[in-house]
Design a protein around this motif. Structure first.
Motif, PDB file in Angstrom:
ATOM      1  N   GLN A  19      -7.521   4.200 -11.143  1.00  0.00           N
ATOM      2  CA  GLN A  19      -6.075   4.389 -11.256  1.00  0.00           C
ATOM      3  C   GLN A  19      -5.776   5.246 -12.487  1.00  0.00           C
ATOM      4  O   GLN A  19      -6.359   5.048 -13.541  1.00  0.00           O
ATOM      5  N   GLN A  20      -4.900   6.200 -12.330  1.00  0.00           N
ATOM      6  CA  GLN A  20      -4.569   7.040 -13.475  1.00  0.00           C
ATOM      7  C   GLN A  20      -3.121   6.829 -13.873  1.00  0.00           C
ATOM      8  O   GLN A  20      -2.329   6.291 -13.124  1.00  0.00           O
ATOM      9  N   ASN A  21      -2.821   7.285 -15.050  1.00  0.00           N
ATOM     10  CA  ASN A  21      -1.459   7.149 -15.542  1.00  0.00           C
ATOM     11  C   ASN A  21      -0.535   8.113 -14.787  1.00  0.00           C
ATOM     12  O   ASN A  21      -0.745   9.319 -14.816  1.00  0.00           O
ATOM     13  N   PRO A  22       0.510   7.599 -14.109  1.00  0.00           N
ATOM     14  CA  PRO A  22       1.370   8.444 -13.280  1.00  0.00           C
ATOM     15  C   PRO A  22       2.007   9.589 -14.066  1.00  0.00           C
ATOM     16  O   PRO A  22       2.205  10.670 -13.529  1.00  0.00           O
ATOM     17  N   SER A  23       2.306   9.338 -15.345  1.00  0.00           N
ATOM     18  CA  SER A  23       3.019  10.362 -16.107  1.00  0.00           C
ATOM     19  C   SER A  23       2.140  11.589 -16.359  1.00  0.00           C
ATOM     20  O   SER A  23       2.642  12.679 -16.586  1.00  0.00           O
ATOM     21  N   GLU A  24       0.811  11.399 -16.301  1.00  0.00           N
ATOM     22  CA  GLU A  24      -0.087  12.517 -16.597  1.00  0.00           C
ATOM     23  C   GLU A  24      -0.408  13.341 -15.353  1.00  0.00           C
ATOM     24  O   GLU A  24      -0.853  14.473 -15.443  1.00  0.00           O
ATOM     25  N   ALA A  25      -0.223  12.729 -14.174  1.00  0.00           N
ATOM     26  CA  ALA A  25      -0.708  13.392 -12.971  1.00  0.00           C
ATOM     27  C   ALA A  25       0.449  14.002 -12.182  1.00  0.00           C
ATOM     28  O   ALA A  25       1.517  13.417 -12.079  1.00  0.00           O
ATOM     29  N   PRO A  26       0.215  15.175 -11.631  1.00  0.00           N
ATOM     30  CA  PRO A  26       1.269  15.794 -10.825  1.00  0.00           C
ATOM     31  C   PRO A  26       1.344  15.143  -9.447  1.00  0.00           C
ATOM     32  O   PRO A  26       0.316  14.916  -8.815  1.00  0.00           O
ATOM     33  N   VAL A  27       2.548  14.803  -9.024  1.00  0.00           N
ATOM     34  CA  VAL A  27       2.718  14.240  -7.689  1.00  0.00           C
ATOM     35  C   VAL A  27       3.169  15.375  -6.784  1.00  0.00           C
ATOM     36  O   VAL A  27       4.308  15.831  -6.848  1.00  0.00           O
ATOM     37  N   ILE A  28       2.208  15.867  -5.974  1.00  0.00           N
ATOM     38  CA  ILE A  28       2.505  17.067  -5.195  1.00  0.00           C
ATOM     39  C   ILE A  28       2.599  16.798  -3.699  1.00  0.00           C
ATOM     40  O   ILE A  28       3.119  17.607  -2.952  1.00  0.00           O
ATOM     41  N   ASP A  29       2.034  15.656  -3.257  1.00  0.00           N
ATOM     42  CA  ASP A  29       2.097  15.363  -1.824  1.00  0.00           C
ATOM     43  C   ASP A  29       2.160  13.853  -1.608  1.00  0.00           C
ATOM     44  O   ASP A  29       2.204  13.090  -2.586  1.00  0.00           O
ATOM     45  N   VAL A  30       2.155  13.428  -0.347  1.00  0.00           N
ATOM     46  CA  VAL A  30       2.263  11.990  -0.066  1.00  0.00           C
ATOM     47  C   VAL A  30       1.085  11.214  -0.642  1.00  0.00           C
ATOM     48  O   VAL A  30       1.226  10.065  -1.062  1.00  0.00           O
ATOM     49  N   PHE A  31      -0.093  11.854  -0.691  1.00  0.00           N
ATOM     50  CA  PHE A  31      -1.293  11.140  -1.157  1.00  0.00           C
ATOM     51  C   PHE A  31      -1.209  10.826  -2.647  1.00  0.00           C
ATOM     52  O   PHE A  31      -1.481   9.712  -3.077  1.00  0.00           O
ATOM     53  N   SER A  32      -0.802  11.841  -3.422  1.00  0.00           N
ATOM     54  CA  SER A  32      -0.685  11.575  -4.860  1.00  0.00           C
ATOM     55  C   SER A  32       0.493  10.638  -5.129  1.00  0.00           C
ATOM     56  O   SER A  32       0.417   9.786  -6.019  1.00  0.00           O
ATOM     57  N   ALA A  33       1.564  10.754  -4.341  1.00  0.00           N
ATOM     58  CA  ALA A  33       2.701   9.840  -4.520  1.00  0.00           C
ATOM     59  C   ALA A  33       2.259   8.401  -4.275  1.00  0.00           C
ATOM     60  O   ALA A  33       2.636   7.484  -5.013  1.00  0.00           O
ATOM     61  N   CYS A  34       1.412   8.200  -3.254  1.00  0.00           N
ATOM     62  CA  CYS A  34       0.910   6.850  -2.943  1.00  0.00           C
ATOM     63  C   CYS A  34      -0.046   6.375  -4.028  1.00  0.00           C
ATOM     64  O   CYS A  34       0.000   5.222  -4.455  1.00  0.00           O
ATOM     65  N   ALA A  35      -0.925   7.274  -4.477  1.00  0.00           N
ATOM     66  CA  ALA A  35      -1.935   6.884  -5.463  1.00  0.00           C
ATOM     67  C   ALA A  35      -1.282   6.485  -6.780  1.00  0.00           C
ATOM     68  O   ALA A  35      -1.749   5.570  -7.449  1.00  0.00           O
ATOM     69  N   TYR A  36      -0.193   7.175  -7.150  1.00  0.00           N
ATOM     70  CA  TYR A  36       0.430   6.883  -8.442  1.00  0.00           C
ATOM     71  C   TYR A  36       1.664   5.999  -8.315  1.00  0.00           C
ATOM     72  O   TYR A  36       2.344   5.739  -9.300  1.00  0.00           O
ATOM     73  N   GLY A  37       1.970   5.575  -7.099  1.00  0.00           N
ATOM     74  CA  GLY A  37       3.062   4.625  -6.912  1.00  0.00           C
ATOM     75  C   GLY A  37       4.444   5.227  -7.115  1.00  0.00           C
ATOM     76  O   GLY A  37       5.367   4.525  -7.515  1.00  0.00           O
ATOM     77  N   ASP A  38       4.589   6.515  -6.830  1.00  0.00           N
ATOM     78  CA  ASP A  38       5.898   7.159  -6.999  1.00  0.00           C
ATOM     79  C   ASP A  38       6.680   7.037  -5.688  1.00  0.00           C
ATOM     80  O   ASP A  38       6.635   7.915  -4.817  1.00  0.00           O
ATOM     81  N   PHE A  39       7.394   5.928  -5.557  1.00  0.00           N
ATOM     82  CA  PHE A  39       8.067   5.593  -4.298  1.00  0.00           C
ATOM     83  C   PHE A  39       9.167   6.610  -3.980  1.00  0.00           C
ATOM     84  O   PHE A  39       9.335   7.044  -2.840  1.00  0.00           O
ATOM     85  N   GLN A  40       9.899   7.033  -5.009  1.00  0.00           N
ATOM     86  CA  GLN A  40      11.006   7.980  -4.812  1.00  0.00           C
ATOM     87  C   GLN A  40      10.524   9.282  -4.185  1.00  0.00           C
ATOM     88  O   GLN A  40      11.071   9.762  -3.189  1.00  0.00           O
ATOM     89  N   LYS A  41       9.465   9.846  -4.785  1.00  0.00           N
ATOM     90  CA  LYS A  41       8.954  11.126  -4.276  1.00  0.00           C
ATOM     91  C   LYS A  41       8.372  10.953  -2.883  1.00  0.00           C
ATOM     92  O   LYS A  41       8.492  11.833  -2.034  1.00  0.00           O
ATOM     93  N   LEU A  42       7.729   9.794  -2.653  1.00  0.00           N
ATOM     94  CA  LEU A  42       7.148   9.543  -1.331  1.00  0.00           C
ATOM     95  C   LEU A  42       8.251   9.584  -0.276  1.00  0.00           C
ATOM     96  O   LEU A  42       8.115  10.224   0.771  1.00  0.00           O
ATOM     97  N   ARG A  43       9.365   8.912  -0.589  1.00  0.00           N
ATOM     98  CA  ARG A  43      10.507   8.896   0.343  1.00  0.00           C
ATOM     99  C   ARG A  43      10.998  10.314   0.610  1.00  0.00           C
ATOM    100  O   ARG A  43      11.293  10.692   1.737  1.00  0.00           O
ATOM    101  N   LYS A  44      11.058  11.096  -0.465  1.00  0.00           N
ATOM    102  CA  LYS A  44      11.546  12.476  -0.335  1.00  0.00           C
ATOM    103  C   LYS A  44      10.618  13.272   0.578  1.00  0.00           C
ATOM    104  O   LYS A  44      11.065  13.947   1.503  1.00  0.00           O
TER     105      LYS A  44
END
Ligand SMILES: [Zn+2]
Ligand SMILES: [Zn+2]
Length: 539
Positions: free
Chosen positions: A16-41
């Protein structure tokens, strides 16, 4: 053997990595870092699919599951994700959950139709992965709630207990043995769990397996013809090799080995101690109090002398009382054992219970009970003992909640009688010898004229020394309300650590109360302690 050592699912690539350090560019990274908002988008505005794998063949549901985001997993399932989707290794999201032991995510997956027995290319099921990573609470959960098969073999014939033994997770082994997992099964290399624990030199894992096992597991040979003891010695694990060969000897058919390690260990030294007390008492009366070659005893010396004899007789009574039940815990099948549920571990509120401290060593694989904190299984008595102090070979019994008071009084009496009788003996000898002799001839005179007294004093000093050490250490432990076992194995017990991780004894109510409780009742009440929530379950 080295080339045959087993490879496990690597967790490095799944860290698991720190979400703030990693770019959330697709559904996979959104899921891996727990970015629910971006996943919905991505899903609701950009129309991204949740049922397609990423470039490496991994699914969004696996990433969310691995990193313990139950709400995201639920969302994926509701938006077209397949709970049983498999990657290139044929692993499902449940395999990935098992790495971290995330129970909440497992519940979401399994309640939405995930297969608990899904098998990957190596034949691993979720139970294998949980055992490989020592996720004991998770393993228990899927076994109790979803009836996962905890004895299933992988492609190499290894069941979860093989893996737990190989990795040295003693708690996982305890759970599996508690549930009656087969510990004698040999994998395709002919290795039992004990072989693997021995190869890797895991002392605690070997101890748990041997105590719960039989002679068979110690003697069984792998395909190359080696027993666990030989493998441990081959790999240079001297402690393990010594432990295993001692255990083997106790089970061996050779009468001498059986006698020393088996029968003698059972009987202990109690008969020797009993005879010593009798011999000392008789010697004291014959060679000191009523010796014909010594002057007649004065009234004061006689009083002290006979007081010493009375205490000695009293100590024999306490010696007998020490041999009673030290506080054995009732097992299934014993008279008075209450079994109020089908599954013992279901009945325990793992999150908050005075009974459960999150210490899996509370499971006894031999007695099949969940024992209260502070109790321990004695391999010699073959029973679990409440408030276990130690197994004393000199009384051939455990010292525990029910006989600790008797034991303490016994050693106090031992101290008193050996001290009094030594004082009387020295006084009698000192006053009976003529003053004109030099020191050297005085010693010579005593040895020649009173050999019985010399023999008595030698034996008595050994007893006095032993009793002094024992009484002092027991008294200091009683004052702090800690057992010998807890002092010796403090690192092993989570309940003996404070929030800062350092040693902290929650049973210490202050010297005065500890001593008063012990003297009045013989033990202290442990049930008042409220335990913090179990870490493994809480997360
Ligand atoms: Zn037990
Ligand atoms: Zn014992």
């Amino acid at each position: 053997m080295a080339s045959s050592e087993i490879e496990v699912v690597s967790s490095d690539s799944k860290a698991q990595q720190n979400p703030s350090e990693a770019p959330v560019i697709d559904v996979f990274s959104a899921c891996a870092y727990g970015d629910f908002q971006k996943l919905r988008k991505f899903v609701e505005e950009d129309g991204a699919s949740l049922s397609q794998p990423d470039l490496n063949g991994y699914y969004a549901i696996q990433w969310a599951a691995l990193n313990n985001f139950p709400d995201i997993v639920q969302y994926i399932i509701e938006h077209g994700g397949d709970v049983n989707a498999t990657d290139n290794m044929q692993q499902t999201a449940l395999h990935w959950v098992a790495v971290r032991g995330a129970i909440a995510v497992a519940d979401v997956l399994l309640q939405n139709g995930a297969r608990v027995e899904a098998v990957d290319v190596n034949g691993y099921r979720a139970v294998h992965v949980a055992a490989q990573y020592g996720q004991t609470a998770f393993l228990n959960h899927i076994v109790v709630k979803y009836q996962a098969d905890f004895d299933a073999p992988d492609n190499e014939g290894r069941s979860p207990i093989h893996w737990a033994a190989y990795k040295g997770f003693a708690d996982t082994i305890r759970l599996l043995l508690f549930r009656d997992a087969c510990q004698g099964r040999q994998d395709k290399e002919g290795c039992t769990p004990l072989h693997w624990a021995a190869i890797r030199g895991h002392v605690e894992a070997c101890t748990v397996l041997v105590h719960a096992g039989t002679k068979q597991e110690l003697m069984v040979k792998d395909n190359a013809g080696f027993t666990p003891a030989q493998l441990a010695s081959d790999k240079g694990h001297r402690h393990v090799a010594l432990f295993l060969s001692n255990a083997q000897r106790a089970h061996s058919n050779h009468w001498l080995g059986k006698f020393w390690s088996g029968k003698m260990a059972d009987i202990g030294y109690a008969p020797i101690l009993f005879c010593t007390i009798i011999i000392l008492t008789v010697l004291f009366i014959n060679s000191i109090l009523a010796a014909p070659n010594l002057p007649k005893v004065t009234a004061v010396v006689g009083l002290w002398g006979w007081a010493a004899v009375s205490v000695s007789v009293g100590s024999l009574v306490m010696f007998y009382r020490c041999s009673k039940d030290p506080g054995y815990l009732k097992r299934p099948g014993d008279v008075g054992y209450h079994k109020d549920t089908e599954d013992l571990l279901l009945n325990i509120d793992l999150n908050n219970s005075s009974m459960w401290t999150g210490n899996w060593s509370q499971l006894c694989p031999t007695c099949k009970i969940v024992r209260p904190v502070r109790s321990k299984h004695c391999p010699i008595c073959k029973r679990c003992v409440e408030q276990f102090d130690h197994h004393c070979p000199w009384i051939s019994n455990c010292v525990g909640k029910r006989n600790k008071w008797d034991f303490f009084v016994f050693i106090c009496m031992g101290f008193l009688t050996s001290f009094l009788s030594a004082a009387v003996a020295i006084q009698r000898i000192w006053t009976s010898t003529p003053n004109i002799l030099t020191e050297e001839t005085w010693v010579h005179h005593v040895v020649v004229q009173h050999p019985g007294v010399v023999a008595f004093l030698l034996l008595d000093f050994i007893i006095l020394l032993a009793c002094t050490i024992l009484t002092t250490s027991q008294a200091s432990q009683i004052a702090r309300n800690i057992t010998t076992n807890e002092l010796a194995n403090a690192i092993r017990y989570g309940y003996l650590r404070g929030p800062d991780g350092r040693f902290h004894n929650p049973y210490n109510h202050g010297c005065q109360k500890n001593c008063a409780d012990f003297l009045i009742r013989g033990y202290t009440d442990d049930n008042e302690i409220a335990w913090p929530a179990l870490q493994q379950v809480a997360r």
